[in-house]
Design a protein around this motif. Structure first.
Motif, PDB file in Angstrom:
ATOM      1  N   SER A  45      23.434   5.138  60.304  1.00 45.57           N
ATOM      2  CA  SER A  45      24.325   4.578  61.321  1.00 45.57           C
ATOM      3  C   SER A  45      23.804   3.221  61.763  1.00 45.57           C
ATOM      4  O   SER A  45      22.659   2.854  61.493  1.00 45.57           O
ATOM      5  CB  SER A  45      24.388   5.512  62.527  1.00 45.57           C
ATOM      6  OG  SER A  45      23.140   5.514  63.194  1.00 45.57           O
ATOM      7  N   GLN A  46      24.630   2.486  62.469  1.00 45.12           N
ATOM      8  CA  GLN A  46      24.200   1.185  62.980  1.00 45.12           C
ATOM      9  C   GLN A  46      22.965   1.333  63.873  1.00 45.12           C
ATOM     10  O   GLN A  46      22.052   0.515  63.816  1.00 45.12           O
ATOM     11  CB  GLN A  46      25.317   0.527  63.772  1.00 45.12           C
ATOM     12  CG  GLN A  46      26.403  -0.057  62.914  1.00 45.12           C
ATOM     13  CD  GLN A  46      27.408  -0.808  63.755  1.00 45.12           C
ATOM     14  OE1 GLN A  46      27.980  -0.248  64.685  1.00 45.12           O
ATOM     15  NE2 GLN A  46      27.631  -2.055  63.433  1.00 45.12           N
ATOM     16  N   GLN A  47      22.949   2.398  64.672  1.00 44.74           N
ATOM     17  CA  GLN A  47      21.823   2.606  65.575  1.00 44.74           C
ATOM     18  C   GLN A  47      20.539   2.895  64.793  1.00 44.74           C
ATOM     19  O   GLN A  47      19.468   2.423  65.155  1.00 44.74           O
ATOM     20  CB  GLN A  47      22.111   3.751  66.552  1.00 44.74           C
ATOM     21  CG  GLN A  47      23.198   3.446  67.563  1.00 44.74           C
ATOM     22  CD  GLN A  47      24.599   3.528  66.984  1.00 44.74           C
ATOM     23  OE1 GLN A  47      24.828   4.153  65.958  1.00 44.74           O
ATOM     24  NE2 GLN A  47      25.550   2.876  67.631  1.00 44.74           N
ATOM     25  N   THR A  48      20.655   3.680  63.730  1.00 45.38           N
ATOM     26  CA  THR A  48      19.487   4.003  62.912  1.00 45.38           C
ATOM     27  C   THR A  48      18.941   2.749  62.245  1.00 45.38           C
ATOM     28  O   THR A  48      17.727   2.517  62.228  1.00 45.38           O
ATOM     29  CB  THR A  48      19.854   5.052  61.834  1.00 45.38           C
ATOM     30  OG1 THR A  48      20.350   6.206  62.485  1.00 45.38           O
ATOM     31  CG2 THR A  48      18.652   5.404  60.980  1.00 45.38           C
ATOM     32  N   LEU A  49      19.817   1.939  61.694  1.00 50.61           N
ATOM     33  CA  LEU A  49      19.383   0.719  61.020  1.00 50.61           C
ATOM     34  C   LEU A  49      18.777  -0.262  62.018  1.00 50.61           C
ATOM     35  O   LEU A  49      17.778  -0.926  61.714  1.00 50.61           O
ATOM     36  CB  LEU A  49      20.558   0.094  60.277  1.00 50.61           C
ATOM     37  CG  LEU A  49      21.179   0.975  59.183  1.00 50.61           C
ATOM     38  CD1 LEU A  49      22.400   0.297  58.581  1.00 50.61           C
ATOM     39  CD2 LEU A  49      20.174   1.326  58.116  1.00 50.61           C
ATOM     40  N   GLU A  50      19.359  -0.336  63.205  1.00 45.54           N
ATOM     41  CA  GLU A  50      18.800  -1.210  64.239  1.00 45.54           C
ATOM     42  C   GLU A  50      17.415  -0.720  64.656  1.00 45.54           C
ATOM     43  O   GLU A  50      16.498  -1.514  64.830  1.00 45.54           O
ATOM     44  CB  GLU A  50      19.731  -1.250  65.449  1.00 45.54           C
ATOM     45  CG  GLU A  50      19.242  -2.160  66.557  1.00 45.54           C
ATOM     46  CD  GLU A  50      20.193  -2.203  67.735  1.00 45.54           C
ATOM     47  OE1 GLU A  50      19.695  -2.240  68.873  1.00 45.54           O
ATOM     48  OE2 GLU A  50      21.417  -2.202  67.516  1.00 45.54           O
ATOM     49  N   TRP A  51      17.277   0.599  64.795  1.00 45.14           N
ATOM     50  CA  TRP A  51      15.977   1.161  65.155  1.00 45.14           C
ATOM     51  C   TRP A  51      14.934   0.767  64.113  1.00 45.14           C
ATOM     52  O   TRP A  51      13.806   0.418  64.465  1.00 45.14           O
ATOM     53  CB  TRP A  51      16.052   2.686  65.256  1.00 45.14           C
ATOM     54  CG  TRP A  51      14.699   3.298  65.470  1.00 45.14           C
ATOM     55  CD1 TRP A  51      14.080   3.499  66.661  1.00 45.14           C
ATOM     56  CD2 TRP A  51      13.789   3.755  64.457  1.00 45.14           C
ATOM     57  NE1 TRP A  51      12.840   4.061  66.462  1.00 45.14           N
ATOM     58  CE2 TRP A  51      12.634   4.218  65.113  1.00 45.14           C
ATOM     59  CE3 TRP A  51      13.830   3.803  63.074  1.00 45.14           C
ATOM     60  CZ2 TRP A  51      11.541   4.733  64.427  1.00 45.14           C
ATOM     61  CZ3 TRP A  51      12.736   4.315  62.383  1.00 45.14           C
ATOM     62  CH2 TRP A  51      11.619   4.772  63.063  1.00 45.14           C
ATOM     63  N   ARG A  52      15.290   0.803  62.827  1.00 45.76           N
ATOM     64  CA  ARG A  52      14.352   0.425  61.768  1.00 45.76           C
ATOM     65  C   ARG A  52      13.896  -1.016  61.921  1.00 45.76           C
ATOM     66  O   ARG A  52      12.717  -1.328  61.761  1.00 45.76           O
ATOM     67  CB  ARG A  52      15.015   0.584  60.386  1.00 45.76           C
ATOM     68  CG  ARG A  52      14.703   1.869  59.750  1.00 45.76           C
ATOM     69  CD  ARG A  52      15.080   1.977  58.308  1.00 45.76           C
ATOM     70  NE  ARG A  52      15.948   0.958  57.750  1.00 45.76           N
ATOM     71  CZ  ARG A  52      16.354   0.966  56.511  1.00 45.76           C
ATOM     72  NH1 ARG A  52      15.988   1.921  55.697  1.00 45.76           N
ATOM     73  NH2 ARG A  52      17.144   0.031  56.051  1.00 45.76           N
ATOM     74  N   ARG A  53      14.832  -1.905  62.233  1.00 50.48           N
ATOM     75  CA  ARG A  53      14.460  -3.315  62.392  1.00 50.48           C
ATOM     76  C   ARG A  53      13.536  -3.499  63.588  1.00 50.48           C
ATOM     77  O   ARG A  53      12.530  -4.214  63.511  1.00 50.48           O
ATOM     78  CB  ARG A  53      15.723  -4.172  62.529  1.00 50.48           C
ATOM     79  CG  ARG A  53      16.549  -4.212  61.253  1.00 50.48           C
ATOM     80  CD  ARG A  53      17.693  -5.204  61.338  1.00 50.48           C
ATOM     81  NE  ARG A  53      18.712  -4.828  62.299  1.00 50.48           N
ATOM     82  CZ  ARG A  53      19.766  -4.069  62.025  1.00 50.48           C
ATOM     83  NH1 ARG A  53      19.948  -3.583  60.820  1.00 50.48           N
ATOM     84  NH2 ARG A  53      20.657  -3.802  62.964  1.00 50.48           N
ATOM     85  N   HIS A  54      13.858  -2.817  64.707  1.00 54.96           N
ATOM     86  CA  HIS A  54      12.988  -2.917  65.887  1.00 54.96           C
ATOM     87  C   HIS A  54      11.609  -2.339  65.589  1.00 54.96           C
ATOM     88  O   HIS A  54      10.582  -2.892  66.009  1.00 54.96           O
ATOM     89  CB  HIS A  54      13.619  -2.192  67.083  1.00 54.96           C
ATOM     90  CG  HIS A  54      14.722  -2.962  67.727  1.00 54.96           C
ATOM     91  ND1 HIS A  54      14.508  -4.065  68.501  1.00 54.96           N
ATOM     92  CD2 HIS A  54      16.072  -2.789  67.691  1.00 54.96           C
ATOM     93  CE1 HIS A  54      15.660  -4.539  68.930  1.00 54.96           C
ATOM     94  NE2 HIS A  54      16.628  -3.779  68.442  1.00 54.96           N
TER      95      HIS A  54
END
Length: 138
Positions: free
Chosen positions: A6-15
Motif C-alpha cells: 500500500s502507499q502507507q507501507t511504501l512510505e514507511w519503507r522510505r522513512h
C-alpha cells in the motif's frame, strides 16, 4: 513497475531507510535490510535531502477519478438490495445491463455492462445471466 504494498507501507519503507541512514548504516546495508536496490536507497536519500520529508511522502495514485463517488456506490448497492422489480424490471434478476440502466437513471452516468460487472464483483455480487426471450416462428 510499481512495488508491491500500500502507499502507507511504501512510505514507511522510505522513512525507515532515511532513519537507518541517519543512524549510520550504509546504503548497501539499508538496501539489503529493506529488500530494495542500492540505487533506490540513493534516490530516496537524494529526494529527502532536496525536499525534506515531503520528498519521501506517499503521492496520490494518478489516474482518472471514478465516475461514481463512494457514497453513490453505497446508494447503488442499497438499491440493488431492494430488488429489480422495485425499479420497474419484470423479474428480480439483476443483470449487468439492468444495473447499467439503473446507474444511468439514478446518477446520470453511462457505464458499459463490462464495467458494471467489475463494480458488482468488487463487492462480491455474482453476475447473473441475461434473460433471453424465445421467439417462435409462425
Amino acid at each position: 513497475m510499481r512495488p508491491k504494498g500500500s502507499q502507507q507501507t511504501l512510505e514507511w519503507r522510505r522513512h525507515r531507510a532515511i532513519e537507518l541512514l541517519d543512524d549510520g548504516k550504509s546504503p548497501a546495508e539499508v538496501a539489503d535490510f529493506l529488500g530494495v536496490s542500492r540505487n533506490t536507497v540513493y534516490r530516496w536519500r537524494r529526494r529527502y535531502r532536496r525536499d525534506g520529508r515531503d520528498g519521501i511522502e506517499a503521492k496520490p495514485i494518478p489516474g482518472r477519478p471514478p465516475r461514481l463517488t463512494d457514497r453513490q456506490v453505497e446508494q447503488l448497492f442499497h438499491c440493488l438490495e431492494q430488488g429489480a422489480r422495485a425499479y420497474g424490471f419484470p423479474s428480480e434478476r439483476w443483470t449487468q445491463a439492468r444495473v447499467a440502466v439503473l446507474i444511468q437513471q439514478k446518477f446520470g452516468v453511462d457505464f458499459c455492462a463490462f464495467h458494471v460487472g467489475r463494480i458488482l464483483a468488487s463487492r462480491g455480487w455474482s453476475l447473473q445471466k441475461s434473460e433471453y426471450k424465445v421467439q417462435t416462428l409462425i
